[in-house]
Design a protein around this motif. Structure first.
Motif, PDB file in Angstrom:
ATOM      1  N   LYS A   1      55.287 -21.466  31.741  1.00 50.58           N
ATOM      2  CA  LYS A   1      54.279 -21.434  30.684  1.00 50.58           C
ATOM      3  C   LYS A   1      53.555 -20.086  30.644  1.00 50.58           C
ATOM      4  O   LYS A   1      52.871 -19.722  31.598  1.00 50.58           O
ATOM      5  N   PRO A   2      53.724 -19.319  29.562  1.00 51.46           N
ATOM      6  CA  PRO A   2      52.960 -18.078  29.410  1.00 51.46           C
ATOM      7  C   PRO A   2      51.505 -18.393  29.084  1.00 51.46           C
ATOM      8  O   PRO A   2      51.202 -19.543  28.743  1.00 51.46           O
ATOM      9  N   PRO A   3      50.621 -17.402  29.183  1.00 52.55           N
ATOM     10  CA  PRO A   3      50.888 -16.002  29.541  1.00 52.55           C
ATOM     11  C   PRO A   3      51.136 -15.853  31.038  1.00 52.55           C
ATOM     12  O   PRO A   3      50.665 -16.663  31.832  1.00 52.55           O
ATOM     13  N   PHE A   4      51.863 -14.788  31.395  1.00 52.50           N
ATOM     14  CA  PHE A   4      52.205 -14.562  32.787  1.00 52.50           C
ATOM     15  C   PHE A   4      51.428 -13.376  33.347  1.00 52.50           C
ATOM     16  O   PHE A   4      51.065 -12.445  32.634  1.00 52.50           O
ATOM     17  N   TYR A   5      51.199 -13.411  34.637  1.00 52.32           N
ATOM     18  CA  TYR A   5      50.587 -12.289  35.324  1.00 52.32           C
ATOM     19  C   TYR A   5      51.626 -11.198  35.567  1.00 52.32           C
ATOM     20  O   TYR A   5      52.836 -11.447  35.560  1.00 52.32           O
ATOM     21  N   THR A   6      51.146  -9.991  35.782  1.00 51.84           N
ATOM     22  CA  THR A   6      51.956  -8.933  36.371  1.00 51.84           C
ATOM     23  C   THR A   6      51.567  -8.851  37.837  1.00 51.84           C
ATOM     24  O   THR A   6      50.571  -9.439  38.271  1.00 51.84           O
ATOM     25  N   ALA A   7      52.343  -8.116  38.619  1.00 49.06           N
ATOM     26  CA  ALA A   7      52.010  -7.960  40.033  1.00 49.06           C
ATOM     27  C   ALA A   7      50.630  -7.331  40.197  1.00 49.06           C
ATOM     28  O   ALA A   7      49.847  -7.719  41.077  1.00 49.06           O
ATOM     29  N   VAL A   8      50.315  -6.387  39.331  1.00 55.91           N
ATOM     30  CA  VAL A   8      49.008  -5.715  39.394  1.00 55.91           C
ATOM     31  C   VAL A   8      47.889  -6.661  38.999  1.00 55.91           C
ATOM     32  O   VAL A   8      46.845  -6.739  39.666  1.00 55.91           O
ATOM     33  N   SER A   9      48.078  -7.419  37.925  1.00 55.29           N
ATOM     34  CA  SER A   9      47.009  -8.299  37.464  1.00 55.29           C
ATOM     35  C   SER A   9      46.767  -9.462  38.425  1.00 55.29           C
ATOM     36  O   SER A   9      45.655  -9.983  38.505  1.00 55.29           O
ATOM     37  N   VAL A  10      47.797  -9.865  39.171  1.00 59.92           N
ATOM     38  CA  VAL A  10      47.592 -10.885  40.207  1.00 59.92           C
ATOM     39  C   VAL A  10      46.590 -10.375  41.230  1.00 59.92           C
ATOM     40  O   VAL A  10      45.621 -11.058  41.580  1.00 59.92           O
ATOM     41  N   GLN A  11      46.826  -9.155  41.711  1.00 57.53           N
ATOM     42  CA  GLN A  11      45.939  -8.594  42.732  1.00 57.53           C
ATOM     43  C   GLN A  11      44.530  -8.365  42.186  1.00 57.53           C
ATOM     44  O   GLN A  11      43.540  -8.647  42.862  1.00 57.53           O
ATOM     45  N   THR A  12      44.456  -7.888  40.951  1.00 55.30           N
ATOM     46  CA  THR A  12      43.143  -7.648  40.337  1.00 55.30           C
ATOM     47  C   THR A  12      42.375  -8.947  40.142  1.00 55.30           C
ATOM     48  O   THR A  12      41.186  -9.049  40.478  1.00 55.30           O
TER      49      THR A  12
ATOM     50  N   GLU B   1      56.118  -8.575  47.031  1.00 53.78           N
ATOM     51  CA  GLU B   1      56.916  -8.721  45.817  1.00 53.78           C
ATOM     52  C   GLU B   1      58.384  -8.825  46.225  1.00 53.78           C
ATOM     53  O   GLU B   1      58.846  -8.102  47.099  1.00 53.78           O
ATOM     54  N   ARG B   2      59.088  -9.737  45.585  1.00 53.92           N
ATOM     55  CA  ARG B   2      60.529  -9.874  45.792  1.00 53.92           C
ATOM     56  C   ARG B   2      61.149 -10.215  44.443  1.00 53.92           C
ATOM     57  O   ARG B   2      60.888 -11.279  43.887  1.00 53.92           O
ATOM     58  N   GLY B   3      61.949  -9.292  43.903  1.00 54.09           N
ATOM     59  CA  GLY B   3      62.459  -9.498  42.554  1.00 54.09           C
ATOM     60  C   GLY B   3      61.304  -9.587  41.573  1.00 54.09           C
ATOM     61  O   GLY B   3      60.418  -8.735  41.555  1.00 54.09           O
ATOM     62  N   SER B   4      61.292 -10.642  40.791  1.00 60.76           N
ATOM     63  CA  SER B   4      60.188 -10.870  39.847  1.00 60.76           C
ATOM     64  C   SER B   4      59.248 -11.955  40.347  1.00 60.76           C
ATOM     65  O   SER B   4      58.595 -12.646  39.564  1.00 60.76           O
ATOM     66  N   MET B   5      59.191 -12.081  41.669  1.00 57.41           N
ATOM     67  CA  MET B   5      58.273 -13.026  42.304  1.00 57.41           C
ATOM     68  C   MET B   5      57.235 -12.269  43.122  1.00 57.41           C
ATOM     69  O   MET B   5      57.525 -11.213  43.678  1.00 57.41           O
ATOM     70  N   VAL B   6      56.039 -12.834  43.189  1.00 60.27           N
ATOM     71  CA  VAL B   6      55.049 -12.391  44.170  1.00 60.27           C
ATOM     72  C   VAL B   6      54.693 -13.594  45.026  1.00 60.27           C
ATOM     73  O   VAL B   6      54.776 -14.734  44.581  1.00 60.27           O
ATOM     74  N   TYR B   7      54.335 -13.329  46.260  1.00 57.26           N
ATOM     75  CA  TYR B   7      53.776 -14.388  47.096  1.00 57.26           C
ATOM     76  C   TYR B   7      52.726 -13.756  47.989  1.00 57.26           C
ATOM     77  O   TYR B   7      52.818 -12.596  48.399  1.00 57.26           O
ATOM     78  N   PHE B   8      51.683 -14.526  48.265  1.00 52.59           N
ATOM     79  CA  PHE B   8      50.556 -13.956  48.999  1.00 52.59           C
ATOM     80  C   PHE B   8      49.742 -15.032  49.706  1.00 52.59           C
ATOM     81  O   PHE B   8      49.846 -16.233  49.407  1.00 52.59           O
ATOM     82  N   CYS B   9      48.948 -14.578  50.647  1.00 50.52           N
ATOM     83  CA  CYS B   9      47.978 -15.414  51.350  1.00 50.52           C
ATOM     84  C   CYS B   9      46.623 -14.768  51.146  1.00 50.52           C
ATOM     85  O   CYS B   9      46.446 -13.588  51.406  1.00 50.52           O
ATOM     86  N   ALA B  10      45.655 -15.558  50.682  1.00 51.49           N
ATOM     87  CA  ALA B  10      44.323 -15.032  50.387  1.00 51.49           C
ATOM     88  C   ALA B  10      43.264 -15.987  50.914  1.00 51.49           C
ATOM     89  O   ALA B  10      43.454 -17.200  50.949  1.00 51.49           O
ATOM     90  N   VAL B  11      42.142 -15.426  51.325  1.00 55.00           N
ATOM     91  CA  VAL B  11      41.044 -16.207  51.906  1.00 55.00           C
ATOM     92  C   VAL B  11      39.871 -16.222  50.932  1.00 55.00           C
ATOM     93  O   VAL B  11      39.463 -15.176  50.407  1.00 55.00           O
ATOM     94  N   LYS B  12      39.314 -17.413  50.697  1.00 55.05           N
ATOM     95  CA  LYS B  12      38.187 -17.557  49.789  1.00 55.05           C
ATOM     96  C   LYS B  12      36.956 -16.875  50.356  1.00 55.05           C
ATOM     97  O   LYS B  12      36.591 -17.096  51.502  1.00 55.05           O
ATOM     98  N   LYS B  13      36.323 -16.041  49.552  1.00 53.74           N
ATOM     99  CA  LYS B  13      35.146 -15.301  50.003  1.00 53.74           C
ATOM    100  C   LYS B  13      33.927 -16.221  50.094  1.00 53.74           C
ATOM    101  O   LYS B  13      33.826 -17.192  49.354  1.00 53.74           O
TER     102      LYS B  13
END
Length: 204
Positions: free
Chosen positions: A168-179, A192-204
């Motif tokens: 389902k669009p709209p989709f993020y870019t790798a940059v907009s995910v981080q932003t 980043e791997r191919g057109s996938m991103v994966y990450f671990c983030a901690v709630k502030k």
């Protein structure tokens, strides 16, 4: 929210979005973020069929696991996998992240979302709801398709996966995910791997 993906579509997704690599390679890396002795509350949304996920969850004997999906068939499959892997500390709940999740604020220690943010219709609501139910200092572990890494992949996603209602669009870019996510999380790991991103983030 369309979360249902049959085996043919899943194989196509793996080849197209993951740069030809198996989705399980990414899922395996994501599961490493959860220690085997973890004893808190985990929310998995949406339900996914990866054996890697269930192999990991079977090791978390002291965790409290909740799996949420709007698709009852996906939840039935999850319950089947829980039984096969002898995971007694997990339950399934029908829910739609496009609406309000039926949990109190600050309920979970981990929110796990594999191929979720590319299937959720309302991205802003998905972010706000996962943030709301996650405890301060809790982890968001997520992986999903992003546009902009490959024009060919983007075209095929639009004409194969979007047209079929899988993504389902709209989709993020790798940059907009981080932003976007860095405004409310401290991103500990980002890949980043191919057109996938994966990450671990901690709630502030």
């Amino acid at each position: 929210m369309s979360e249902k993906m049959d085996q043919r579509q899943k194989k196509f997704y793996d080849i197209l979005v993951n740069g030809g690599s198996k989705d399980n390679v990414i899922v395996y890396e994501m599961m490493k973020y959860i220690p085997d002795d973890f004893s808190g509350k985990i929310l998995e949304i949406p339900a996914r069929r990866s054996k890697v996920v269930y192999n990991k969850l079977s090791k978390l004997k002291n965790a409290d696991i909740t799996c949420v999906d709007s698709d009852k068939e996906a939840l039935a499959e999850a319950e089947k996998r829980f039984a096969e892997h002898k995971i007694a500390n997990a339950k399934t709940i029908v829910g739609n992240i496009d609406n309000k999740l039926e949990f109190e604020d600050d309920t979970f220690d981990i929110v796990l979302s594999i191929n979720g943010f590319d299937t959720f219709s309302n991205k802003n609501r998905a972010i706000s709801q996962t943030l709301r139910v996650l405890k301060k200092g809790g982890m968001l572990i997520a992986g999903f398709y992003v546009e902009g890494n490959s024009k060919l992949t983007d075209w095929k996603v639009k004409h194969k996966l979007v047209s079929n209602g899988i993504l389902k669009p709209p989709f993020y870019t790798a940059v907009s995910v981080q932003t976007t996510f860095s405004e409310i999380y401290e991103i500990k790991h980002f890949h980043e791997r191919g057109s996938m991103v994966y990450f671990c983030a901690v709630k502030k």
